[in-house]
Design a protein around this motif. Structure first.
Motif, PDB file in Angstrom:
ATOM      1  N   SER A 251       0.863  -1.184   0.000  1.00 31.80           N
ATOM      2  CA  SER A 251       0.000   0.000   0.000  1.00 31.80           C
ATOM      3  C   SER A 251       0.898   1.232   0.000  1.00 31.80           C
ATOM      4  O   SER A 251       2.089   1.150   0.340  1.00 31.80           O
ATOM      5  CB  SER A 251      -0.900  -0.010   1.231  1.00 31.80           C
ATOM      6  N   PRO A 252       0.357   2.403  -0.368  1.00 27.16           N
ATOM      7  CA  PRO A 252       1.185   3.618  -0.379  1.00 27.16           C
ATOM      8  C   PRO A 252       1.794   3.896   0.998  1.00 27.16           C
ATOM      9  O   PRO A 252       1.311   3.392   2.008  1.00 27.16           O
ATOM     10  CB  PRO A 252       0.183   4.711  -0.766  1.00 27.16           C
ATOM     11  N   ARG A 253       2.848   4.721   1.008  1.00 26.23           N
ATOM     12  CA  ARG A 253       3.589   4.919   2.269  1.00 26.23           C
ATOM     13  C   ARG A 253       2.890   5.843   3.258  1.00 26.23           C
ATOM     14  O   ARG A 253       3.417   6.109   4.342  1.00 26.23           O
ATOM     15  CB  ARG A 253       4.983   5.440   1.958  1.00 26.23           C
ATOM     16  N   GLY A 254       1.723   6.368   2.884  1.00 27.69           N
ATOM     17  CA  GLY A 254       0.948   7.172   3.823  1.00 27.69           C
ATOM     18  C   GLY A 254       1.175   8.667   3.644  1.00 27.69           C
ATOM     19  O   GLY A 254       1.864   9.096   2.736  1.00 27.69           O
ATOM     20  N   GLU A 255       0.529   9.457   4.509  1.00 25.17           N
ATOM     21  CA  GLU A 255       0.594  10.916   4.408  1.00 25.17           C
ATOM     22  C   GLU A 255       1.898  11.438   4.995  1.00 25.17           C
ATOM     23  O   GLU A 255       2.317  11.007   6.068  1.00 25.17           O
ATOM     24  CB  GLU A 255      -0.570  11.534   5.199  1.00 25.17           C
ATOM     25  N   GLN A 256       2.494  12.377   4.306  1.00 20.47           N
ATOM     26  CA  GLN A 256       3.710  13.000   4.837  1.00 20.47           C
ATOM     27  C   GLN A 256       3.384  13.746   6.127  1.00 20.47           C
ATOM     28  O   GLN A 256       2.398  14.478   6.187  1.00 20.47           O
ATOM     29  CB  GLN A 256       4.280  13.975   3.804  1.00 20.47           C
ATOM     30  N   PHE A 257       4.201  13.548   7.179  1.00 20.38           N
ATOM     31  CA  PHE A 257       3.920  14.254   8.433  1.00 20.38           C
ATOM     32  C   PHE A 257       5.000  15.261   8.820  1.00 20.38           C
ATOM     33  O   PHE A 257       4.820  16.052   9.739  1.00 20.38           O
ATOM     34  CB  PHE A 257       3.698  13.259   9.585  1.00 20.38           C
ATOM     35  N   ALA A 258       6.134  15.229   8.129  1.00 20.46           N
ATOM     36  CA  ALA A 258       7.201  16.186   8.464  1.00 20.46           C
ATOM     37  C   ALA A 258       8.139  16.329   7.280  1.00 20.46           C
ATOM     38  O   ALA A 258       8.078  15.548   6.325  1.00 20.46           O
ATOM     39  CB  ALA A 258       7.978  15.711   9.699  1.00 20.46           C
ATOM     40  N   ALA A 259       9.005  17.325   7.341  1.00 22.12           N
ATOM     41  CA  ALA A 259      10.070  17.501   6.354  1.00 22.12           C
ATOM     42  C   ALA A 259      11.349  17.765   7.129  1.00 22.12           C
ATOM     43  O   ALA A 259      11.306  18.397   8.196  1.00 22.12           O
ATOM     44  CB  ALA A 259       9.763  18.687   5.435  1.00 22.12           C
ATOM     45  N   ALA A 260      12.477  17.249   6.624  1.00 19.54           N
ATOM     46  CA  ALA A 260      13.718  17.392   7.387  1.00 19.54           C
ATOM     47  C   ALA A 260      14.925  17.423   6.470  1.00 19.54           C
ATOM     48  O   ALA A 260      14.856  16.996   5.314  1.00 19.54           O
ATOM     49  CB  ALA A 260      13.858  16.229   8.375  1.00 19.54           C
ATOM     50  N   VAL A 261      16.024  17.939   6.997  1.00 16.00           N
ATOM     51  CA  VAL A 261      17.304  17.934   6.286  1.00 16.00           C
ATOM     52  C   VAL A 261      18.268  17.025   7.046  1.00 16.00           C
ATOM     53  O   VAL A 261      18.470  17.200   8.252  1.00 16.00           O
ATOM     54  CB  VAL A 261      17.896  19.364   6.191  1.00 16.00           C
ATOM     55  N   TYR A 262      18.824  16.029   6.340  1.00 10.47           N
ATOM     56  CA  TYR A 262      19.810  15.091   6.908  1.00 10.47           C
ATOM     57  C   TYR A 262      21.076  15.205   6.063  1.00 10.47           C
ATOM     58  O   TYR A 262      21.012  15.034   4.847  1.00 10.47           O
ATOM     59  CB  TYR A 262      19.312  13.643   6.797  1.00 10.47           C
ATOM     60  N   SER A 263      22.198  15.433   6.710  1.00 18.65           N
ATOM     61  CA  SER A 263      23.392  15.691   5.901  1.00 18.65           C
ATOM     62  C   SER A 263      23.997  14.420   5.303  1.00 18.65           C
ATOM     63  O   SER A 263      24.517  14.448   4.194  1.00 18.65           O
ATOM     64  CB  SER A 263      24.444  16.440   6.711  1.00 18.65           C
ATOM     65  N   THR A 264      23.925  13.287   5.991  1.00 15.08           N
ATOM     66  CA  THR A 264      24.521  12.061   5.437  1.00 15.08           C
ATOM     67  C   THR A 264      23.535  11.331   4.518  1.00 15.08           C
ATOM     68  O   THR A 264      23.896  10.912   3.414  1.00 15.08           O
ATOM     69  CB  THR A 264      24.993  11.121   6.569  1.00 15.08           C
ATOM     70  N   ALA A 265      22.290  11.191   4.965  1.00 17.65           N
ATOM     71  CA  ALA A 265      21.274  10.512   4.136  1.00 17.65           C
ATOM     72  C   ALA A 265      21.121  11.206   2.787  1.00 17.65           C
ATOM     73  O   ALA A 265      20.842  10.554   1.769  1.00 17.65           O
ATOM     74  CB  ALA A 265      19.947  10.467   4.883  1.00 17.65           C
ATOM     75  N   ALA A 266      21.332  12.528   2.768  1.00 13.39           N
ATOM     76  CA  ALA A 266      21.162  13.289   1.519  1.00 13.39           C
ATOM     77  C   ALA A 266      22.192  12.911   0.464  1.00 13.39           C
ATOM     78  O   ALA A 266      22.045  13.256  -0.702  1.00 13.39           O
ATOM     79  CB  ALA A 266      21.241  14.786   1.814  1.00 13.39           C
ATOM     80  N   MET A 267      23.250  12.185   0.867  1.00 17.47           N
ATOM     81  CA  MET A 267      24.264  11.787  -0.115  1.00 17.47           C
ATOM     82  C   MET A 267      23.804  10.605  -0.964  1.00 17.47           C
ATOM     83  O   MET A 267      24.435  10.281  -1.980  1.00 17.47           O
ATOM     84  CB  MET A 267      25.560  11.396   0.609  1.00 17.47           C
ATOM     85  N   ALA A 268      22.728   9.922  -0.571  1.00 12.60           N
ATOM     86  CA  ALA A 268      22.270   8.746  -1.328  1.00 12.60           C
ATOM     87  C   ALA A 268      21.592   9.192  -2.618  1.00 12.60           C
ATOM     88  O   ALA A 268      20.723  10.058  -2.608  1.00 12.60           O
ATOM     89  CB  ALA A 268      21.304   7.931  -0.479  1.00 12.60           C
ATOM     90  N   ASN A 269      22.000   8.600  -3.729  1.00 13.90           N
ATOM     91  CA  ASN A 269      21.363   8.893  -5.008  1.00 13.90           C
ATOM     92  C   ASN A 269      20.128   8.019  -5.200  1.00 13.90           C
ATOM     93  O   ASN A 269      19.887   7.085  -4.443  1.00 13.90           O
ATOM     94  CB  ASN A 269      22.355   8.681  -6.149  1.00 13.90           C
ATOM     95  N   HIS A 270      19.381   8.354  -6.261  1.00 16.70           N
ATOM     96  CA  HIS A 270      18.120   7.646  -6.532  1.00 16.70           C
ATOM     97  C   HIS A 270      18.311   6.451  -7.469  1.00 16.70           C
ATOM     98  O   HIS A 270      19.131   6.483  -8.387  1.00 16.70           O
ATOM     99  CB  HIS A 270      17.116   8.617  -7.166  1.00 16.70           C
ATOM    100  N   SER A 271      17.518   5.414  -7.228  1.00 11.75           N
ATOM    101  CA  SER A 271      17.353   4.348  -8.214  1.00 11.75           C
ATOM    102  C   SER A 271      15.886   3.911  -8.161  1.00 11.75           C
ATOM    103  O   SER A 271      15.274   3.925  -7.095  1.00 11.75           O
ATOM    104  CB  SER A 271      18.263   3.164  -7.878  1.00 11.75           C
ATOM    105  N   CYS A 272      15.340   3.523  -9.314  1.00 16.17           N
ATOM    106  CA  CYS A 272      13.958   3.012  -9.333  1.00 16.17           C
ATOM    107  C   CYS A 272      13.931   1.545  -8.899  1.00 16.17           C
ATOM    108  O   CYS A 272      12.854   0.949  -8.817  1.00 16.17           O
ATOM    109  CB  CYS A 272      13.354   3.158 -10.723  1.00 16.17           C
TER     110      CYS A 272
END
Ligand SMILES: [Zn+2]
Ligand SMILES: [Zn+2]
Ligand SMILES: [Zn+2]
Length: 361
Positions: A251-272
């Motif tokens: 099922s879908p991941r649900g409603e977004q409840f927050a937004a945040a900035v993470y300095s290490t996690a942000a280094m991960a690139n996208h893949s489908c």
């Protein structure tokens, strides 16, 4: 994995721990690298079995979702050492200065522990939130509030020395704190002139260094921070993102409840077809878990969108282009592209060109 246990604090024990903010935890076999096309990236340096936790990253700044507030009952406790979910409709622990309704604490201890940090944003919220929301809308208000919280964390950081864990990570080349924020990708060249012009107006109007917001940065430095934040912020959802192949019952991941900035996690690139699933824990830390066995040298990729929502190649590429401004050339997209060419041989060669992949989520 004993290091992980202390970070997964249950809400009931929150009060005992609100005075300490735990640093991020990084698996010893997670490494950082630079790719000529993609820029910064994360890799593993050893065999990592499926299910292994690779990263628990502390948010540098986090805000509750401010889009459509009446539909969203949940907020996150404003104390960054807590961040647990609180219900908007409970009357407990609003701001004594009545700045905005989105600021709530889960307990009076949390409110007290957060008084200095909140003091940095309180007058700004009270003075500007209504007019920003009325003139610019919820999205821009949320963006500016994240920036104010980034500046608040930076301010608080200057009064504290690095923890032992942070010093240990620094020896392995992992930056923390404001140093790690300044490395995030994104600049005024990343975005259209129109957007940068509009953000410049916002900075000049609402984010100048002043007694209301004493951050000491220039207009250009704050504008640069917006360009980075917009390229790197995460939406926080209640369920995991990135299971692939997508289970039939997913099922879908649900409603977004927050937004945040993470300095290490942000280094991960996208893949489908990512090898990492990501989900925030109860304290708003971003947790990366291997979704399949990973081999030494393999890149760690997450999905920037809910894989249950955009399934075919066209839909995925349209979404990524629109929301994240890059053309995905992951293995799944290239393989789907080949299949499409076989099915439609009359079509001319691909018009998709490789573009630098930004660290945007
Ligand atoms: Zn709390
Ligand atoms: Zn306040
Ligand atoms: Zn792709």
């Amino acid at each position: 994995m004993s290091q992980v246990v202390f970070l997964t604090v249950e809400p009931s024990s929150c009060v005992d721990t609100v005075f300490k903010t735990h640093p991020s935890w990084i698996h010893p076999h997670l490494t950082q690298d630079i790719d000529l096309v993609k820029g910064r990236q994360l890799r593993v340096s050893a065999l990592i079995p499926k299910g292994t936790c690779l990263l628990i990253d502390r948010p540098y700044a986090i805000i509750p979702v401010v889009d459509n507030p009446p539909e969203n009952d949940d907020l996150t406790c404003s104390n960054p050492a807590c961040n647990q979910r609180v219900t908007r409709h409970t009357e407990r622990c609003p701001c004594p200065n009545a700045c905005i309704r989105d600021v709530r604490w889960c307990s009076s201890s949390c409110r007290e522990a957060d008084s200095v940090r909140h003091g940095f944003e309180c007058t700004w919220l009270k003075r500007y939130s209504e007019s920003i929301r009325a003139k610019w809308g919820e999205y821009d208000f949320g963006m500016l509030w994240v920036i104010v919280r980034l500046l608040a964390t930076r301010q608080g950081e200057s009064q504290h020395s690095k923890s032992i864990s942070e010093s240990e990570l620094a020896l392995k080349g992992w930056k923390s704190g404001w140093d790690s924020i300044s490395l995030l990708c994104g600049s005024s060249d990343t975005w259209s002139h129109e957007r940068v012009r509009s953000w410049t107006v916002l900075v000049k109007k609402y984010l100048q260094n002043s007694p209301i917001l004493p951050h000491g940065l220039s207009t250009d430095q704050v504008l640069h921070l917006i360009c980075q934040e917009e390229a790197n912020s995460f939406g926080l959802y209640p369920k995991e993102t990135g299971h692939f192949p997508v289970p039939e019952s997913a099922s879908p991941r649900g409603e977004q409840f927050a937004a945040a900035v993470y300095s290490t996690a942000a280094m991960a690139n996208h893949s489908c077809a990512p090898n990492i699933v990501h989900k925030p824990n109860d304290q708003g830390y971003m947790v990366f878990t291997a979704s399949r066995d990973m081999h030494p040298g393999e890149e760690c990729c997450i999905s920037y969108f809910d894989l249950t929502q955009h399934t075919d190649l066209t839909s995925r590429r349209e979404h990524l282009q629109r929301s994240f401004r890059f053309v995905c050339r992951c293995e799944r997209c290239l393989s789907d592209e080949k299949l499409e060419k076989i099915e439609e041989p009359e079509q001319s060669s691909s018009e998709w060109t490789a573009m630098p992949m930004m660290d945007i989520l």
